[in-house]
Motif scaffolding. Structure first.
Motif, short mmCIF file in Angstrom:
data_model
loop_
_atom_site.label_atom_id
_atom_site.label_comp_id
_atom_site.label_asym_id
_atom_site.label_seq_id
_atom_site.Cartn_x
_atom_site.Cartn_y
_atom_site.Cartn_z
N GLU A 36 0.82 -1.23 0.00
CA GLU A 36 0.00 0.00 0.00
C GLU A 36 0.85 1.27 0.00
O GLU A 36 0.54 2.23 -0.70
CB GLU A 36 -0.93 0.02 1.22
CG GLU A 36 -2.18 -0.84 1.07
CD GLU A 36 -3.01 -0.51 -0.17
OE1 GLU A 36 -3.16 0.68 -0.47
OE2 GLU A 36 -3.46 -1.46 -0.84
N PHE A 37 1.94 1.27 0.79
CA PHE A 37 2.70 2.53 0.91
C PHE A 37 3.36 2.91 -0.42
O PHE A 37 3.58 4.09 -0.69
CB PHE A 37 3.73 2.45 2.06
CG PHE A 37 4.91 1.55 1.78
CD1 PHE A 37 4.84 0.18 2.04
CD2 PHE A 37 6.08 2.07 1.29
CE1 PHE A 37 5.92 -0.64 1.79
CE2 PHE A 37 7.18 1.25 1.03
CZ PHE A 37 7.09 -0.11 1.28
N ILE A 38 3.63 1.93 -1.26
CA ILE A 38 4.21 2.25 -2.57
C ILE A 38 3.12 2.78 -3.51
O ILE A 38 3.32 3.74 -4.25
CB ILE A 38 4.91 1.01 -3.18
CG1 ILE A 38 5.99 0.49 -2.20
CG2 ILE A 38 5.55 1.36 -4.53
CD1 ILE A 38 6.70 -0.79 -2.67
N LYS A 39 1.94 2.17 -3.42
CA LYS A 39 0.82 2.66 -4.25
C LYS A 39 0.48 4.11 -3.86
O LYS A 39 0.24 4.96 -4.73
CB LYS A 39 -0.40 1.77 -4.07
CG LYS A 39 -0.23 0.38 -4.68
CD LYS A 39 -1.56 -0.30 -4.84
CE LYS A 39 -1.73 -1.42 -3.86
NZ LYS A 39 -2.95 -2.19 -4.00
N ARG A 40 0.46 4.34 -2.55
CA ARG A 40 0.14 5.72 -2.09
C ARG A 40 1.19 6.71 -2.58
O ARG A 40 0.88 7.83 -2.95
CB ARG A 40 0.02 5.75 -0.57
CG ARG A 40 -1.37 5.33 -0.06
CD ARG A 40 -1.60 5.81 1.37
NE ARG A 40 -0.59 5.30 2.29
CZ ARG A 40 -0.66 4.10 2.89
NH1 ARG A 40 -1.68 3.31 2.68
NH2 ARG A 40 0.30 3.71 3.70
N ALA A 41 2.45 6.27 -2.60
CA ALA A 41 3.52 7.17 -3.07
C ALA A 41 3.31 7.53 -4.54
O ALA A 41 3.59 8.66 -4.95
CB ALA A 41 4.88 6.51 -2.87
N ALA A 42 2.82 6.58 -5.33
CA ALA A 42 2.57 6.88 -6.75
C ALA A 42 1.41 7.86 -6.88
O ALA A 42 1.45 8.79 -7.71
CB ALA A 42 2.26 5.59 -7.50
N GLN A 43 0.36 7.67 -6.05
CA GLN A 43 -0.77 8.61 -6.11
C GLN A 43 -0.31 10.01 -5.73
O GLN A 43 -0.66 11.00 -6.37
CB GLN A 43 -1.88 8.15 -5.15
CG GLN A 43 -2.64 6.93 -5.65
CD GLN A 43 -3.35 6.16 -4.54
OE1 GLN A 43 -3.30 6.55 -3.37
NE2 GLN A 43 -3.98 5.07 -4.91
N LYS A 44 0.52 10.08 -4.68
CA LYS A 44 1.01 11.39 -4.23
C LYS A 44 1.90 12.01 -5.32
O LYS A 44 1.81 13.22 -5.59
CB LYS A 44 1.80 11.23 -2.93
CG LYS A 44 2.37 12.54 -2.41
CD LYS A 44 2.85 12.44 -0.98
CE LYS A 44 3.32 13.77 -0.41
NZ LYS A 44 4.07 14.63 -1.29
N THR A 97 8.55 -5.02 4.51
CA THR A 97 7.63 -5.87 3.72
C THR A 97 8.42 -6.92 2.94
O THR A 97 7.95 -8.04 2.77
CB THR A 97 6.78 -5.04 2.73
OG1 THR A 97 7.56 -3.98 2.23
CG2 THR A 97 5.52 -4.54 3.34
N LEU A 98 9.64 -6.56 2.54
CA LEU A 98 10.48 -7.53 1.83
C LEU A 98 10.78 -8.71 2.76
O LEU A 98 10.67 -9.87 2.37
CB LEU A 98 11.76 -6.84 1.36
CG LEU A 98 12.79 -7.70 0.66
CD1 LEU A 98 12.23 -8.27 -0.64
CD2 LEU A 98 14.05 -6.90 0.35
N CYS A 99 11.13 -8.40 4.01
CA CYS A 99 11.43 -9.47 4.98
C CYS A 99 10.21 -10.37 5.17
O CYS A 99 10.33 -11.60 5.17
CB CYS A 99 11.82 -8.89 6.33
SG CYS A 99 13.50 -8.31 6.38
N GLU A 100 9.04 -9.76 5.31
CA GLU A 100 7.82 -10.56 5.50
C GLU A 100 7.57 -11.46 4.29
O GLU A 100 7.23 -12.63 4.42
CB GLU A 100 6.60 -9.64 5.68
CG GLU A 100 6.53 -9.00 7.06
CD GLU A 100 5.57 -7.81 7.08
OE1 GLU A 100 5.77 -6.94 7.96
OE2 GLU A 100 4.66 -7.74 6.22
N MET A 101 7.77 -10.89 3.11
CA MET A 101 7.54 -11.68 1.89
C MET A 101 8.52 -12.84 1.81
O MET A 101 8.16 -13.95 1.42
CB MET A 101 7.67 -10.78 0.66
CG MET A 101 7.46 -11.53 -0.64
SD MET A 101 7.46 -10.46 -2.08
CE MET A 101 9.19 -10.15 -2.32
N LEU A 102 9.77 -12.58 2.21
CA LEU A 102 10.78 -13.65 2.10
C LEU A 102 10.47 -14.82 3.01
O LEU A 102 10.68 -15.98 2.65
CB LEU A 102 12.16 -13.07 2.41
CG LEU A 102 12.77 -12.33 1.23
CD1 LEU A 102 13.95 -11.48 1.66
CD2 LEU A 102 13.21 -13.31 0.14
N VAL A 103 9.94 -14.53 4.20
CA VAL A 103 9.55 -15.62 5.11
C VAL A 103 8.50 -16.48 4.43
O VAL A 103 8.56 -17.71 4.42
CB VAL A 103 9.01 -15.03 6.44
CG1 VAL A 103 8.39 -16.12 7.31
CG2 VAL A 103 10.12 -14.30 7.18
#
Ligand SMILES: Cc1ncc(COP(=O)(O)O)c(C=O)c1O
Length: 358
Positions: free
Chosen positions: A44-52, A291-297
Motif C-alpha cells: 500500500e505505501f508504494i501505491k500511495r507514493a505513486a498517487q502522491k 515488507t520484503l522481509c515478510e515476503m521472504l519468510v
C-alpha cells in the motif's frame, strides 16, 4: 504484392511461457504459476507514493536516465546493502523494466552477426533480445552436479570465437534458483576480462535469497568484484523485490561510456520510465525492507512446502533452490514439457512454465 514483416523480426523466437500463459488466460480459475510474480499485490505505501507523486505533478517527461533523485536513492541502496560506491550522475540508467534494461544493454554491446554466450537454462528473453539485435545466441548449459548447478568453464572457453562479444548470466537464476558464489563470480569476471567480453549480470532476483545470514541479506552483486572500469553491466528491476511487476520499472548499472550511450538510445525506445512510478520507486527503496522481509519468510515457506510435496512424488527430482522463487523439477518419462504443462493446465487448472522455454 503486399509489404512483408522483416525476416529479422520473424527470426525472433516467441516465448513458450507466453504461449502457455495465453491459453491459461482464456480459462477461469487457473492457479497461475507460469509468470515470475507472486500473488501479493504492491504494498500500500508504494501505491500511495505513486498517487502522491501524480498529485505533486510527476506527470511530465523526465531525464532519459531517469529522475536524479531516484538515481541518488539507488546509490544509497548500493552503499548500504553492498558497500559499493556508484555515481548517480554517470553509472545508472532507470528503465521501464528489467527486460528493457536487458534490451538496452544488449543493443549497446552487439553488432549484427556478433555472438553472445548465455548460461542456460535461462529466462528466454535474454536469447530473444540477442536475436532482436540480429546477433547469435550461443547457449552454454549449466550442468547439475549433486544438487547444485555449476558453471562449465571448459565449455565457455571452447565456445569463444572472434565474434564473441558478451556473456550473460543470471543469479539468482530463473528457473534454476542457482545463486553464483563469489568464487564463481570471480571466475566469470576473469573469463570476461581475458577474452575482452562484456559481462552482463542479471541480478533482478538479488533480494530473493534464502542462504544469507539474515532474512533479507542480498546475494552478492558482481559490482563488489568489478571495478568501475570493467566491462560489466548489471540488470535490475523493481518487479520482484517490491511486487511491482505491472509497473514496468528497472535499472541498469554499467561503465560510464555504456551508460552514456544507453541513456541516448533510451530516448528512441521509451524516452524514460514513467515519472510517477520512478518517484514511487524511491519510496520502495527507502521503506521497503520490512515488507520484503515478510515476503521472504512466506516465499521460503512456499519453497519448502513445494519441495516437500514434489519430493514425495515418484519420478520427480528437484534440486533445492537457494534464491528466486522457482522450482525446476525433472519428471521421469515426460519428454515434451510443453505438452506436459498443457495437459496439466487442462486437467487440473494448474499453470506452470514449460521447461523447454528456458
Ligand atoms: C531473469 C529475469 N530477468 C529479468 C526479468 C524482468 O523483469 P521485469 O521486466 O518485470 O523487470 C525477469 C522476469 O521474470 C527475469 O526472470
Amino acid at each position: 504484392m503486399t509489404p512483408r514483416v522483416a525476416a529479422s523480426a520473424l527470426r525472433v523466437p516467441h516465448s513458450r511461457i507466453r504461449e502457455l500463459a495465453e491459453i491459461a488466460m482464456s480459462m477461469d480459475g487457473v492457479l497461475k504459476l507460469y509468470f515470475g510474480e507472486s500473488n501479493l499485490p504492491t504494498p500500500e505505501f508504494i501505491k500511495r507514493a505513486a498517487q502522491k507523486a501524480m498529485a505533486d505533478g510527476y506527470t511530465f517527461y523526465t531525464e532519459n536516465a531517469g529522475l536524479p533523485s531516484l538515481r541518488k536513492a539507488l546509490t544509497r541502496y548500493y552503499q548500504e546493502l553492498h558497500g559499493v560506491e556508484l555515481d548517480p550522475a554517470g553509472e545508472f540508467v532507470i528503465t521501464a523494466s528489467g527486460v528493457q534494461a536487458l534490451n538496452l544493454a544488449i543493443r549497446c554491446v552487439l553488432d549484427p552477426g556478433d555472438e553472445a554466450l548465455l548460461l542456460t537454462p535461462a529466462w528466454p528473453n535474454g536469447a530473444a533480445n540477442v536475436a532482436m539485435a540480429n546477433a547469435v545466441a550461443v547457449e552454454i548449459a549449466q550442468p547439475l552436479a549433486g544438487d547444485r548447478y555449476q558453471i562449465d568453464l571448459a565449455a565457455l572457453e571452447a565456445a569463444v570465437t572472434p565474434r564473441t562479444r558478451m556473456l550473460l548470466y543470471t543469479s539468482p537464476s530463473n528457473p534454476l534458483g542457482w545463486v553464483a558464489t563469489v568464487e564463481e563470480q570471480r571466475r566469470l569476471l576473469e573469463f570476461a576480462r581475458r577474452h575482452n567480453l562484456w559481462l552482463i549480470a542479471d541480478e533482478v532476483y538479488e533480494r530473493l535469497n534464502y542462504t544469507g545470514p539474515r532474512t533479507a541479506s542480498p546475494t552478492p552483486t558482481i559490482l563488489r568484484l568489478a571495478t568501475r572500469d570493467d566491462a560489466v553491466i548489471v540488470i535490475q528491476s523493481f518487479s520482484k523485490a517490491y511486487c511491482m511487476t505491472g509497473w514496468r520499472l528497472g535499472w541498469l548499472v554499467a561503465r560510464r561510456d555504456l551508460v552514456a550511450r544507453a541513456t541516448q538510445l533510451n530516448e528512441f525506445v521509451v524516452s524514460h520510465a514513467p515519472s510517477f512510478g520512478q518517484r514511487a520507486a524511491e519510496t520502495a527503496l527507502l521503506w521497503g525492507e520490512n515488507t520484503l522481509c515478510e515476503m521472504l519468510v512466506r516465499l521460503k515457506d512456499n519453497r519448502d512446502f513445494c519441495l516437500a510435496a514434489l519430493s514425495k512424488m515418484p519420478g520427480v527430482t528437484v534440486p533445492k533452490p537457494d534464491g528466486a522463487f522457482y522450482l525446476f523439477p525433472k519428471i521421469a518419462g515426460a519428454s515434451d514439457s510443453f505438452d506436459f504443462c498443457k495437459r496439466l493446465l487442462m486437467d487440473t487448472k494448474v499453470g506452470l512454465a514449460p521447461g523447454v522455454a528456458f
